[in-house]
Enzyme design. Structure first.
Site, PDB file in Angstrom:
ATOM      1  N   ASP A   1       1.845   6.641   3.064  1.00 15.07           N
ATOM      2  CA  ASP A   1       2.032   5.261   2.583  1.00 15.07           C
ATOM      3  C   ASP A   1       3.169   4.641   3.384  1.00 15.07           C
ATOM      4  O   ASP A   1       4.313   5.083   3.291  1.00 15.07           O
ATOM      5  CB  ASP A   1       2.359   5.288   1.085  1.00 15.07           C
TER       6      ASP A   1
ATOM      7  N   ASP B   1       1.847  -3.501   3.889  1.00 19.03           N
ATOM      8  CA  ASP B   1       1.928  -2.225   3.174  1.00 19.03           C
ATOM      9  C   ASP B   1       0.535  -1.599   3.220  1.00 19.03           C
ATOM     10  O   ASP B   1      -0.452  -2.253   2.854  1.00 19.03           O
ATOM     11  CB  ASP B   1       2.350  -2.588   1.731  1.00 19.03           C
TER      12      ASP B   1
ATOM     13  N   HIS C   1       0.434  -4.888  -6.021  1.00 19.45           N
ATOM     14  CA  HIS C   1       1.509  -5.868  -6.258  1.00 19.45           C
ATOM     15  C   HIS C   1       1.424  -7.018  -5.280  1.00 19.45           C
ATOM     16  O   HIS C   1       0.863  -6.863  -4.186  1.00 19.45           O
ATOM     17  CB  HIS C   1       2.861  -5.164  -6.103  1.00 19.45           C
TER      18      HIS C   1
ATOM     19  N   GLU D   1      -4.647   2.002   0.475  1.00 18.30           N
ATOM     20  CA  GLU D   1      -3.987   0.711   0.278  1.00 18.30           C
ATOM     21  C   GLU D   1      -4.154  -0.193   1.494  1.00 18.30           C
ATOM     22  O   GLU D   1      -4.077   0.257   2.635  1.00 18.30           O
ATOM     23  CB  GLU D   1      -2.487   0.931   0.022  1.00 18.30           C
TER      24      GLU D   1
ATOM     25  N   GLU E   1      -3.796  -1.062  -4.188  1.00 21.73           N
ATOM     26  CA  GLU E   1      -3.632   0.368  -3.934  1.00 21.73           C
ATOM     27  C   GLU E   1      -4.177   1.249  -5.046  1.00 21.73           C
ATOM     28  O   GLU E   1      -3.440   1.713  -5.907  1.00 21.73           O
ATOM     29  CB  GLU E   1      -2.173   0.714  -3.630  1.00 21.73           C
TER      30      GLU E   1
HETATM   31 MN    MN Z   1       2.329   1.330  -0.104  1.00 18.49          MN
HETATM   32 MN    MN Z   2       2.283  -0.987  -2.204  1.00 18.25          MN
END
Ligand code: MN
Ligand code: MN
Length: 295
Positions: free
Chosen positions: A86, A97, A157, A281, A190
């Protein structure tokens, strides 16, 4: 700054972190030191002209998230691990991200596939005006179709400016809300799939921190950490990055910051029934046709 600049910077960050992700697929092997892998990823991000948006996370097996090797970490990627990679890059505070899962044991490939398929199903739902709950329902439905459980207390998020976990949160299980996705909003989706109960709790390891409201402190190393964190403007950092050589002095400084309630900590998170966990993600700009900036 106009909105076009914001989206351009998200896209730059997205292109860089996608390149790093694809390179990492080739070089990450079982038995490598976690610290060597994390440093290589973070250095690649810097070489390509961005900065890490947060420390590279390399959570294995029942650890779902937020495991990043600390200072002097000598542990290695276990044989047959199910490894979540990640990673994030930022350009002027706009963080892209992204995460994927490597199944070093072929028996775990379906579990890795479940979170990847859930992510694709979620992205299809990420168009302007759609209910956010439809995104979550797509995630839960896909993971359950594979015969696994989504993790209910981990969410995607919004992506803010120098702010990684912005509103709205994007649940991985269906919920009731009239919230509609907004044109131009950047969100990280994610899904986490598990063979376990579908919840995480804090684990022992804490190596990722954030400081956004500094206060005066006495300890010299603590002052140095506050100064370092100020340069990141509230983005998370690893204890590996801190300009404190002695591990003992580092622990003392972190303790003072914790006691003064200056330090926000991100403990590693493990599945409550020690189930194996996979994750996928992407960062997406909401639009009539969703723009995946980490494709
Ligand atoms: Mn992440
Ligand atoms: Mn994230």
């Amino acid at each position: 700054m106009d909105d076009e600049d914001r989206i351009t910077k998200f896209k730059q960050a997205g292109r860089i972190i996608s390149e790093v992700r694809e390179e990492s697929r080739k070089f990450i092997k079982e038995g490598m030191l976690f610290s060597a892998v994390a440093e290589k990823i973070e250095n690649l991000i810097r070489e390509k002209g961005a900065s890490p948006g947060f420390p590279a996370c390399l959570s294995a097996n029942e650890i779902a998230a937020h495991y990043s090797p600390g200072k002097n970490d000598q542990s290695c990627i276990p044989e047959g691990a199910l490894l979540k990679v990640d990673i994030g890059a930022h350009v002027d505070g706009y963080v892209a991200d992204t995460a994927y899962t490597i199944a070093f044991n072929d028996e775990h490939k379906q579990l890795a596939e479940a979170s990847a398929a859930a992510l694709n199903a979620a992205i299809e739902q990420s168009y302007t005006g759609n209910l956010l709950s439809n995104v979550s329902e797509a995630i839960e439905g896909t993971i359950k179709d594979f015969g696994f459980n989504p993790i209910s207390n981990l969410t995607g998020h919004g992506l803010g400016h120098y702010w990684l976990h912005d509103a709205p949160s994007v649940p991985n299980v269906k919920f009731t809300s009239a919230y509609q996705l907004k044109e131009g909003h950047a969100i990280a989706i994610e899904p986490f799939a598990t063979t376990g109960a579908g919840k995480v709790k804090d684990a022992e390891s804490i190596t990722i921190f954030r400081i956004d409201q500094p206060k005066p402190v006495r300890n010299m190393e603590a002052r140095r950490i506050i100064e370092f964190a100020a340069g990141l403007r509230g983005l998370p950092f690893s204890e590996r990055w801190l300009p404190v050589e002695s591990l003992f002095k580092l622990k003392m400084a972190l303790r003072e910051l914790r006691e003064r309630e200056i330090l926000y900590e991100y403990p590693a998170l493990k599945e409550i029934s020690n189930g194996l966990v996979s994750q996928a993600e992407h960062s997406v700009i909401v639009s009539d046709k969703p723009i995946v900036i980490t494709k």
